[in-house]
Design a protein around this motif. Sequence first.
Motif, short mmCIF file in Angstrom:
data_model
loop_
_atom_site.label_atom_id
_atom_site.label_comp_id
_atom_site.label_asym_id
_atom_site.label_seq_id
_atom_site.Cartn_x
_atom_site.Cartn_y
_atom_site.Cartn_z
N ASN A 100 -26.56 -95.97 -34.46
CA ASN A 100 -27.28 -94.39 -33.91
C ASN A 100 -26.04 -93.70 -33.90
O ASN A 100 -26.41 -92.65 -34.74
CB ASN A 100 -28.08 -93.98 -32.60
N GLY A 101 -24.98 -93.58 -33.00
CA GLY A 101 -24.24 -92.93 -32.99
C GLY A 101 -23.22 -92.32 -34.23
O GLY A 101 -22.48 -91.54 -34.27
N LEU A 102 -23.34 -93.88 -34.63
CA LEU A 102 -22.23 -93.77 -35.79
C LEU A 102 -22.75 -93.56 -37.36
O LEU A 102 -22.31 -92.83 -38.71
CB LEU A 102 -21.92 -95.04 -35.94
N LEU A 103 -24.24 -93.78 -37.11
CA LEU A 103 -24.98 -92.99 -38.51
C LEU A 103 -25.68 -91.98 -38.47
O LEU A 103 -25.83 -91.20 -39.44
CB LEU A 103 -26.22 -94.30 -38.78
N MET A 104 -25.62 -91.78 -36.72
CA MET A 104 -26.06 -89.91 -37.11
C MET A 104 -25.76 -88.44 -38.06
O MET A 104 -26.54 -88.21 -38.68
CB MET A 104 -25.88 -89.63 -35.46
N VAL A 105 -24.34 -89.10 -38.26
CA VAL A 105 -23.80 -87.62 -39.08
C VAL A 105 -23.44 -88.36 -40.63
O VAL A 105 -24.57 -87.38 -41.43
CB VAL A 105 -22.25 -86.80 -39.33
N PRO A 106 -23.38 -89.53 -40.90
CA PRO A 106 -23.32 -89.25 -42.16
C PRO A 106 -24.57 -90.34 -42.77
O PRO A 106 -25.24 -89.48 -43.97
CB PRO A 106 -22.56 -90.34 -42.24
N ALA A 107 -25.54 -90.62 -42.47
CA ALA A 107 -26.65 -91.39 -42.96
C ALA A 107 -27.76 -90.00 -42.56
O ALA A 107 -28.79 -89.74 -43.04
CB ALA A 107 -27.68 -92.90 -41.56
N GLY A 108 -27.96 -89.25 -41.08
CA GLY A 108 -28.60 -88.27 -40.32
C GLY A 108 -29.43 -88.84 -39.24
O GLY A 108 -29.39 -90.10 -38.89
N PHE A 109 -29.79 -88.11 -38.89
CA PHE A 109 -30.58 -87.96 -37.94
C PHE A 109 -31.73 -88.89 -37.72
O PHE A 109 -32.04 -89.77 -37.41
CB PHE A 109 -31.14 -86.79 -36.78
N VAL A 110 -32.97 -88.43 -38.82
CA VAL A 110 -34.12 -89.64 -38.80
C VAL A 110 -33.46 -91.88 -39.20
O VAL A 110 -34.61 -91.94 -38.99
CB VAL A 110 -35.07 -89.03 -40.31
N ILE A 111 -32.70 -91.43 -40.54
CA ILE A 111 -32.02 -92.57 -40.18
C ILE A 111 -32.07 -93.77 -39.72
O ILE A 111 -32.02 -94.59 -39.28
CB ILE A 111 -31.03 -92.77 -41.43
N ALA A 112 -30.83 -92.62 -39.03
CA ALA A 112 -30.32 -93.16 -37.65
C ALA A 112 -31.22 -93.96 -36.39
O ALA A 112 -31.36 -94.66 -36.03
CB ALA A 112 -29.22 -92.44 -36.84
N GLY A 113 -31.59 -92.87 -36.29
CA GLY A 113 -33.30 -92.78 -35.94
C GLY A 113 -33.96 -93.77 -36.03
O GLY A 113 -34.89 -94.81 -34.89
N ILE A 114 -34.38 -94.57 -37.43
CA ILE A 114 -35.05 -95.12 -36.90
C ILE A 114 -34.71 -96.33 -36.57
O ILE A 114 -35.29 -97.38 -37.12
CB ILE A 114 -36.17 -95.39 -38.86
N VAL A 115 -33.24 -96.65 -37.39
CA VAL A 115 -32.27 -97.90 -37.31
C VAL A 115 -31.98 -97.88 -35.64
O VAL A 115 -32.30 -99.35 -35.56
CB VAL A 115 -30.85 -97.59 -37.92
N MET A 116 -31.97 -97.38 -35.00
CA MET A 116 -31.93 -97.62 -33.27
C MET A 116 -33.34 -98.20 -32.81
O MET A 116 -33.65 -98.94 -32.12
CB MET A 116 -31.85 -95.99 -32.61
N PHE A 117 -34.35 -97.48 -33.54
CA PHE A 117 -35.74 -98.03 -32.75
C PHE A 117 -36.16 -99.43 -32.62
O PHE A 117 -36.66 -100.11 -32.05
CB PHE A 117 -36.98 -96.90 -33.72
N VAL A 118 -35.49 -100.10 -34.48
CA VAL A 118 -36.00 -101.02 -34.67
C VAL A 118 -34.88 -102.11 -34.32
O VAL A 118 -35.71 -103.10 -33.81
CB VAL A 118 -35.62 -101.06 -36.56
N MET A 119 -33.45 -101.83 -34.27
CA MET A 119 -33.15 -102.57 -32.97
C MET A 119 -32.64 -102.64 -31.88
O MET A 119 -33.30 -103.52 -31.03
CB MET A 119 -31.10 -101.93 -33.22
N ALA A 120 -33.55 -101.33 -31.45
CA ALA A 120 -34.43 -101.33 -29.47
C ALA A 120 -35.58 -102.56 -29.56
O ALA A 120 -35.71 -103.02 -28.66
CB ALA A 120 -34.52 -100.14 -29.38
N ALA A 121 -36.86 -102.09 -30.60
CA ALA A 121 -37.69 -102.66 -30.89
C ALA A 121 -37.31 -103.84 -31.05
O ALA A 121 -38.31 -105.21 -30.23
CB ALA A 121 -38.72 -102.99 -31.36
N ARG A 122 -36.49 -104.82 -31.59
CA ARG A 122 -35.59 -106.35 -31.62
C ARG A 122 -35.38 -106.71 -30.70
O ARG A 122 -35.57 -107.90 -30.23
CB ARG A 122 -34.88 -106.48 -32.61
#
Length: 162
Positions: A100-122
């Motif tokens: 999430n921290g690595l993707l926040m700026v280049p991919a954006g908050f929403v994409i980084a948030g989606i990836v973080m949620f999916v990984m945390a749910a896993r």
Amino acid sequence: MASPETRKGRTGQIVVAAAVLILGILMAVGTLQFPEATGYAKVGPRLMPAIVSGALILLSLMLLKEAWFGGFKDVDEEAAAANPTNWKAFAWISGAMIVNGLLMVPAGFVIAGIVMFVMAARGFGSTRWLKNAGIGAILAAMTYAFFNYGLGLNLPAGLLPI
């Protein structure tokens, strides 16, 4: 006189309290790097990190007091020893925060948030990748809209044309 096991447990508790204290101090130092709020209300990007860092420092002092004077209360050491740490879940959730921290700026908050949620749910055992991505998208979009349009704080849009 305390037994070696008790002393070992207390040492671990003091290490936990010290780690929380260091985290709170580092967060407070990082908070000072944010720009000061302007305007009448003086509410800006420093407010929430300042509250969290102050709470962490206060919590660490409370933990240190308990560890120093007899150990953490209401902690069943035998039950904790019987349930070992799930390192796989720990790795998924820790990785989620790092990604999430690595993707926040280049991919954006929403994409980084989606990836973080999916990984945390896993990390919590869910294997429903698409459902988790949808829930993550809704939560991240709502949070993005709240901060950007409600509070006027600009979160990085990244790749999405928002």
